[in-house]
Design a protein around this motif. Sequence first.
Motif, PDB file in Angstrom:
ATOM      1  N   LYS A 137       1.802  -2.153   4.221  1.00 30.68           N
ATOM      2  CA  LYS A 137       2.354  -1.442   3.068  1.00 30.68           C
ATOM      3  C   LYS A 137       1.815  -2.026   1.766  1.00 30.68           C
ATOM      4  O   LYS A 137       1.519  -1.301   0.823  1.00 30.68           O
ATOM      5  CB  LYS A 137       3.886  -1.511   3.092  1.00 30.68           C
ATOM      6  N   GLY A 268       4.183   6.401   6.219  1.00 28.18           N
ATOM      7  CA  GLY A 268       3.947   4.968   6.226  1.00 28.18           C
ATOM      8  C   GLY A 268       4.746   4.295   7.320  1.00 28.18           C
ATOM      9  O   GLY A 268       5.029   4.885   8.366  1.00 28.18           O
ATOM     10  N   MET A 274       5.330   9.072   2.596  1.00 26.55           N
ATOM     11  CA  MET A 274       4.779   8.454   1.396  1.00 26.55           C
ATOM     12  C   MET A 274       4.994   9.367   0.195  1.00 26.55           C
ATOM     13  O   MET A 274       4.785  10.577   0.272  1.00 26.55           O
ATOM     14  CB  MET A 274       3.278   8.203   1.554  1.00 26.55           C
ATOM     15  N   LYS A 277       0.602   6.284  -3.754  1.00 22.70           N
ATOM     16  CA  LYS A 277      -0.020   4.991  -3.487  1.00 22.70           C
ATOM     17  C   LYS A 277      -0.884   4.589  -4.674  1.00 22.70           C
ATOM     18  O   LYS A 277      -1.280   5.419  -5.499  1.00 22.70           O
ATOM     19  CB  LYS A 277      -0.858   5.034  -2.205  1.00 22.70           C
ATOM     20  N   THR A 301       7.534   8.022  -9.117  1.00 19.63           N
ATOM     21  CA  THR A 301       6.466   7.338  -8.387  1.00 19.63           C
ATOM     22  C   THR A 301       5.276   7.062  -9.297  1.00 19.63           C
ATOM     23  O   THR A 301       4.699   5.963  -9.272  1.00 19.63           O
ATOM     24  CB  THR A 301       6.022   8.178  -7.178  1.00 19.63           C
ATOM     25  N   GLU A 305       3.950   3.286 -10.217  1.00 17.48           N
ATOM     26  CA  GLU A 305       2.582   2.807  -9.993  1.00 17.48           C
ATOM     27  C   GLU A 305       1.919   2.418 -11.318  1.00 17.48           C
ATOM     28  O   GLU A 305       1.133   1.461 -11.369  1.00 17.48           O
ATOM     29  CB  GLU A 305       1.755   3.872  -9.267  1.00 17.48           C
ATOM     30  N   ARG A 319      -3.627  -3.186  -3.046  1.00 19.27           N
ATOM     31  CA  ARG A 319      -3.127  -1.811  -2.974  1.00 19.27           C
ATOM     32  C   ARG A 319      -1.695  -1.842  -2.464  1.00 19.27           C
ATOM     33  O   ARG A 319      -1.231  -2.849  -1.916  1.00 19.27           O
ATOM     34  CB  ARG A 319      -3.989  -0.957  -2.036  1.00 19.27           C
ATOM     35  N   GLU A 320      -0.995  -0.731  -2.642  1.00 19.62           N
ATOM     36  CA  GLU A 320       0.346  -0.564  -2.090  1.00 19.62           C
ATOM     37  C   GLU A 320       0.651   0.916  -2.021  1.00 19.62           C
ATOM     38  O   GLU A 320      -0.032   1.736  -2.637  1.00 19.62           O
ATOM     39  CB  GLU A 320       1.387  -1.280  -2.950  1.00 19.62           C
ATOM     40  N   TYR A 321       1.657   1.276  -1.241  1.00 16.00           N
ATOM     41  CA  TYR A 321       2.139   2.656  -1.282  1.00 16.00           C
ATOM     42  C   TYR A 321       3.648   2.667  -1.464  1.00 16.00           C
ATOM     43  O   TYR A 321       4.344   1.695  -1.171  1.00 16.00           O
ATOM     44  CB  TYR A 321       1.710   3.447  -0.042  1.00 16.00           C
ATOM     45  N   TYR A 322       4.128   3.770  -2.006  1.00 15.41           N
ATOM     46  CA  TYR A 322       5.548   3.938  -2.318  1.00 15.41           C
ATOM     47  C   TYR A 322       6.077   5.045  -1.422  1.00 15.41           C
ATOM     48  O   TYR A 322       5.503   6.134  -1.369  1.00 15.41           O
ATOM     49  CB  TYR A 322       5.685   4.330  -3.790  1.00 15.41           C
ATOM     50  N   ASP A 323       7.160   4.766  -0.679  1.00 17.46           N
ATOM     51  CA  ASP A 323       7.665   5.772   0.252  1.00 17.46           C
ATOM     52  C   ASP A 323       9.148   6.034   0.032  1.00 17.46           C
ATOM     53  O   ASP A 323       9.789   5.400  -0.806  1.00 17.46           O
ATOM     54  CB  ASP A 323       7.366   5.379   1.708  1.00 17.46           C
TER      55      ASP A 323
END
Length: 443
Positions: A137, A268, A274, A277, A301, A305, A319-323
Amino acid sequence: MNTVAKGDLFEDTIYKYLKEEIESGQFFTDKDKSRIFPKKAYYSHARQKDIIFDIAIEVYRPGQSGFSFLILIECKDYSSPVKVDDVEEFHSKVQQVAGVNVKGIFASTNSFQSGALTFAKSQGIALLRYYNRDELKWEVPRYLARNNAFGQLAPSLEEVHLGLTEEHYDSLYLEAYCYYDDNYTNSIIEILRRLAGCSKQNTKQTDENHEEVEFAVPYIAPEQLKTYSEKTLRAIEYHFGAVDLNRIVELYADKELSLIIDDREMFGKGRNRMLGKLTFTPPTITIFVNNHHTRESQRFTIAHELGHFILGHGDYMYREYYDVGDWDQLLAASSVYNIIDRMEYQANHFASNILLPEHELLSDFQSLLVKYEIKDRGCGLLYLDDQKCNQDSFHNVANELRHKYQVSKMAIKYRLKNLGLLQEPDTKLRYDNGARSNRGDEI
């Protein structure tokens, strides 16, 4: 990809990983006194021929032409947990290499059965479970794990044990879960040092290219986060209503920051959808726009970011992702659990400040108190518990703010609490590897 190709790819991944760790300058010997090889052969007297090992690390003493210490690594990309038979077979091959001090590491993409762990402990074999960095993640620099720089709630020994032994364990930001001689750690450097009989490294040591990293991500006070957001709002000449987030993205055109809209449905960890990201090379925010995500969640979101980018979190992650499971971080009471919690707290706080500018929000809030005849009855102007009258007061205020600023009730709740305008009965929520809500429509 066939089985052989997958195995070769995993061997190459582990080889590059170990090579980077050795070259970090924190190996137990100078890096010019050690050499790492893929597919290296060593002679077996029992077989009367060479045994080829996936990876070998040779360590040399000053003034000696031959190596005095040898670490042999077996790499297995398995679709099921590693059995004791696999570790026994590897141990047998290691024992056939004579003449020097030899140690072994068994590396796997899957978990280890209890028998494999017991045998490894009794025979001095180290175990490494590796998680693909592309599937994490958050992808963070390796020096953070190398220096144990995750903060006061770095993964516990129990958590590392789960990462090694639970087949369906999901690692969020750590690629290595290691075991050797009753020691559990996420640092392969520590395992290599222990294999060589060295004491545990000092967690305050420095990496070649970094300052002391006992706790890598700096603390940013709420007032400083407020300053960051107000400076950004002035830069886009904000005056009224919903903030134009595209204009904030345009402020960083010189740094090639881009915003991409993607209509795919992406999942994710834990099958959470997700929302978006962020990658830092090149700096790109991707927002997933589909029927499952509201306009409000998309805006939060983007702001979240942007917070990571503007606050300089690219120094601590790639990097990252938001879910949809990240909504509960909005209610976290503190920012000092570990580096991930700290960055997420800062990004969320920045996002709420940007989406609900304080001066404009306070003016609207006072007007709404008058409109709905809301008065302080001893618990604060807004007190959100299970009483209908209190819930009605909150929803009346939140609905109007929601429409004006194009944000969700959850974001409004978070912002009002931070400003001291909303009180709730004591609750304690924390973001960790545990269960997370799927109420992404409320972010």
